[in-house]
Write a protein that holds these residues in place. Structure first.
Motif, mmCIF file in Angstrom:
data_model
loop_
_atom_site.group_PDB
_atom_site.id
_atom_site.type_symbol
_atom_site.label_atom_id
_atom_site.label_comp_id
_atom_site.label_asym_id
_atom_site.label_seq_id
_atom_site.Cartn_x
_atom_site.Cartn_y
_atom_site.Cartn_z
ATOM 1 N N ALA A 1 -31.932 34.513 -3.213
ATOM 2 C CA ALA A 1 -32.088 33.084 -2.676
ATOM 3 C C ALA A 1 -33.578 32.750 -2.338
ATOM 4 O O ALA A 1 -34.053 31.720 -2.619
ATOM 5 N N ARG A 2 -34.411 33.689 -1.856
ATOM 6 C CA ARG A 2 -35.709 33.263 -1.635
ATOM 7 C C ARG A 2 -36.258 33.051 -2.862
ATOM 8 O O ARG A 2 -37.242 32.057 -2.838
ATOM 9 N N GLU A 3 -36.405 33.673 -3.847
ATOM 10 C CA GLU A 3 -37.094 33.485 -5.167
ATOM 11 C C GLU A 3 -36.671 32.083 -5.737
ATOM 12 O O GLU A 3 -37.475 31.441 -6.431
ATOM 13 N N ASP A 4 -35.229 32.026 -5.810
ATOM 14 C CA ASP A 4 -34.553 30.656 -6.190
ATOM 15 C C ASP A 4 -35.195 29.508 -5.615
ATOM 16 O O ASP A 4 -35.472 28.622 -6.251
ATOM 17 N N VAL A 5 -35.182 29.641 -4.318
ATOM 18 C CA VAL A 5 -35.415 28.424 -3.569
ATOM 19 C C VAL A 5 -36.766 28.221 -3.743
ATOM 20 O O VAL A 5 -37.304 26.768 -3.696
ATOM 21 N N GLY A 6 -37.868 29.096 -3.779
ATOM 22 C CA GLY A 6 -39.109 29.029 -3.747
ATOM 23 C C GLY A 6 -39.500 28.100 -5.138
ATOM 24 O O GLY A 6 -40.182 27.441 -5.232
ATOM 25 N N LYS A 7 -38.633 28.603 -6.310
ATOM 26 C CA LYS A 7 -38.948 28.017 -7.749
ATOM 27 C C LYS A 7 -38.299 26.606 -7.674
ATOM 28 O O LYS A 7 -39.291 25.799 -8.123
ATOM 29 N N LEU A 8 -37.463 26.268 -6.918
ATOM 30 C CA LEU A 8 -36.866 24.975 -6.803
ATOM 31 C C LEU A 8 -37.890 24.036 -6.060
ATOM 32 O O LEU A 8 -38.268 22.954 -6.553
ATOM 33 N N ALA A 9 -38.216 24.705 -4.782
ATOM 34 C CA ALA A 9 -39.370 23.553 -4.079
ATOM 35 C C ALA A 9 -40.747 23.500 -4.877
ATOM 36 O O ALA A 9 -41.244 22.476 -4.717
ATOM 37 N N ASN A 10 -41.048 24.483 -5.726
ATOM 38 C CA ASN A 10 -42.285 23.979 -6.695
ATOM 39 C C ASN A 10 -42.024 22.924 -7.545
ATOM 40 O O ASN A 10 -43.072 22.507 -8.093
ATOM 41 N N THR A 11 -40.936 22.538 -7.969
ATOM 42 C CA THR A 11 -40.438 21.739 -9.156
ATOM 43 C C THR A 11 -40.408 20.311 -8.454
ATOM 44 O O THR A 11 -40.523 19.347 -9.249
ATOM 45 N N LEU A 12 -40.513 20.351 -7.031
ATOM 46 C CA LEU A 12 -40.612 18.923 -6.439
ATOM 47 C C LEU A 12 -41.854 18.234 -6.309
ATOM 48 O O LEU A 12 -43.053 19.080 -6.321
ATOM 49 N N HIS A 13 -41.999 16.862 -6.424
ATOM 50 C CA HIS A 13 -43.107 16.091 -6.392
ATOM 51 C C HIS A 13 -43.923 16.335 -5.165
ATOM 52 O O HIS A 13 -45.048 16.631 -5.042
ATOM 53 N N ASP A 14 -43.054 16.117 -4.041
ATOM 54 C CA ASP A 14 -43.772 16.050 -2.713
ATOM 55 C C ASP A 14 -43.854 17.442 -2.179
ATOM 56 O O ASP A 14 -43.346 18.526 -2.665
#
Length: 414
Positions: A234-247
């Motif tokens: 979960a930690r790695e997956d949510v980190g990758k998702l957060a890095n794809t967001l613009h803000d």
């Protein structure tokens, strides 16, 4: 029917009555010790697996697997963000939330709680709370009506039932000409949930729009809760998702809030397994003393076999067979009893509690109020192999000592 000589004589020695009854007694003690050691090891590991399962299903079914919050301000376009998160193959579902802390008062009682604001339609996809409602349902939370769903222990401590009113005291104050007063709001109790975990004593749920009013949020929500496909990434997956967001977003996962609990369970399981394996080892090596006495008792028989041409390997095989019979019998009996008890621990403990009117685990103290169990055949296999291996190793020294018997010395005083 053909039987190898070591197997034939070893089995005959095992079944034969002893001239020395103390040897029979020590053989029985070795067998019982091995049975108890293997049985207890299977039962304890099954209970530890049960605790681990309950933690995953109950606590992690209630708390977020991962969550995303904005670094500054609130998330105004939360619906589109949820859709973007759910498009990821690593996310099962997502839901908005607002949260704060406060104290609930009712009937002259006070209870500190975490206030969790949810959207009922979204929350049912990420949480198990709707499956554990003791009264009411999550859909009863209507925006603008200031309804609240309480944990079972919270409700009992406040003496509140569905239909009652409770007062929420927030951790900030309002200033008016009359002075400084704590902010308070009356809520209607529309539901009570019981997940059998510590959250029953610390959580209250309201509608996220009502939470926004309490927190003076003009638009949007504080964050997005995610239900992940794989808890342990979960930690790695949510980190990758957060890095794809613009803000700029801040992300966290369940390991920051409950990771230490799972690590403690895993460490306890490992240490308890190691300690109980030592008990099995002690029981297995009781076979050493038993076989040493058997070797001493059978000195003349060994000498006669040697004079008839039996090799040292044959003599060793005889006593390895005899010791292995004890090891195999004890291990199999222990496995059978351990599997039977380990698979039915909750029912057995429930019967003991009802019969003797005692309670082993209290929901007010522990995160669950019953003793769970989950039998894993991989654990049973490892325990079986370990017990058989230790039992076999325990036969080697006595068998070697028997093979070194000199016929002339053994028969000198016969």
């Amino acid at each position: 029917m053909f039987k190898p000589l070591p197997l034939f004589i070893g089995l005959r020695y095992t079944a034969a009555k002893r001239r020395n009854h103390f040897i029979s007694f020590t053989s029985l003690i070795s067998l019982i010790g091995l049975v108890l050691g293997v049985m207890v090891l299977i039962i304890v590991l099954s209970v530890m697996n049960g605790f681990d399962r309950e933690l995953k299903q109950r606590i992690l079914g209630m708390v977020p697997h991962a969550k995303i919050t904005k670094v500054y301000g609130t998330i105004s376009d939360w619906e589109s963000l949820i859709q973007q998160m759910e498009d990821s193959p690593r996310v099962i579902s997502a839901a908005p939330f607002n949260n704060t802390q406060g104290m609930l008062t009712s009937n002259g009682r006070v209870q500190p709680v975490a206030i969790y604001g949810v959207a009922p339609d979204y929350e049912q996809k990420v949480s198990i709370v709707n499956d554990h409602m003791r009264a009411g349902k999550l859909a009863d939370l209507k925006p603008g009506q200031f309804d609240i769903v309480l944990g079972d222990i919270v409700a009992r401590r406040l003496g509140a039932q569905v239909g009652d009113k409770v007062t929420l005291v927030l951790p900030d104050a309002s200033v008016n000409p009359a002075g400084v007063f704590p902010r308070m709001k009356r809520f209607n109790v529309v539901g009570i949930f019981e997940v059998g975990a510590e959250l029953d004593s610390s959580l209250a749920i309201i509608h996220f729009q009502d939470a926004a009013k309490l927190l003076r949020i003009k638009e949007g929500v504080q964050g997005i809760r995610l239900k992940m496909v794989d808890l342990f990434t979960a930690r790695e997956d949510v980190g990758k998702l957060a890095n794809t967001l613009h803000d700029r977003y801040y992300y966290s996962d369940w390991t920051r809030t409950h990771g230490s609990l799972f690590q403690a369970i895993q460490m306890e399981k490992t240490m308890i397994g190691l300690l109980l394996t030592l008990i099995v080892a002690v029981a297995a090596f009781n076979i050493v003393s038993t076989l040493v006495m058997v070797v001493t008792d059978k000195q003349s028989d060994i000498a006669i076999l040697r004079t008839f041409g039996a090799s040292t390997k044959t003599i060793m095989g005889i006593f390895i067979v005899q010791g292995s019979v004890i090891g195999v019998s004890g291990t199999l009996l222990g496995v059978i009893l351990g599997v039977l008890v380990g698979a039915n621990v909750p029912e057995i403990v429930d019967w003991i509690e009802r019969t003797f009117e005692i309670q082993f685990l209290s929901g007010d103290v522990y995160f669950i109020d019953y003793l769970p169990s989950q039998l894993q055949w991989s654990d049973v296999g490892i325990i079986t192999v370990a017990a058989l291996s230790l039992s076999f190793l325990a036969t080697l020294y006595p068998a070697y000592r028997a093979s070194r018997t000199q016929p002339a010395e053994a028969l000198r005083y016969e």
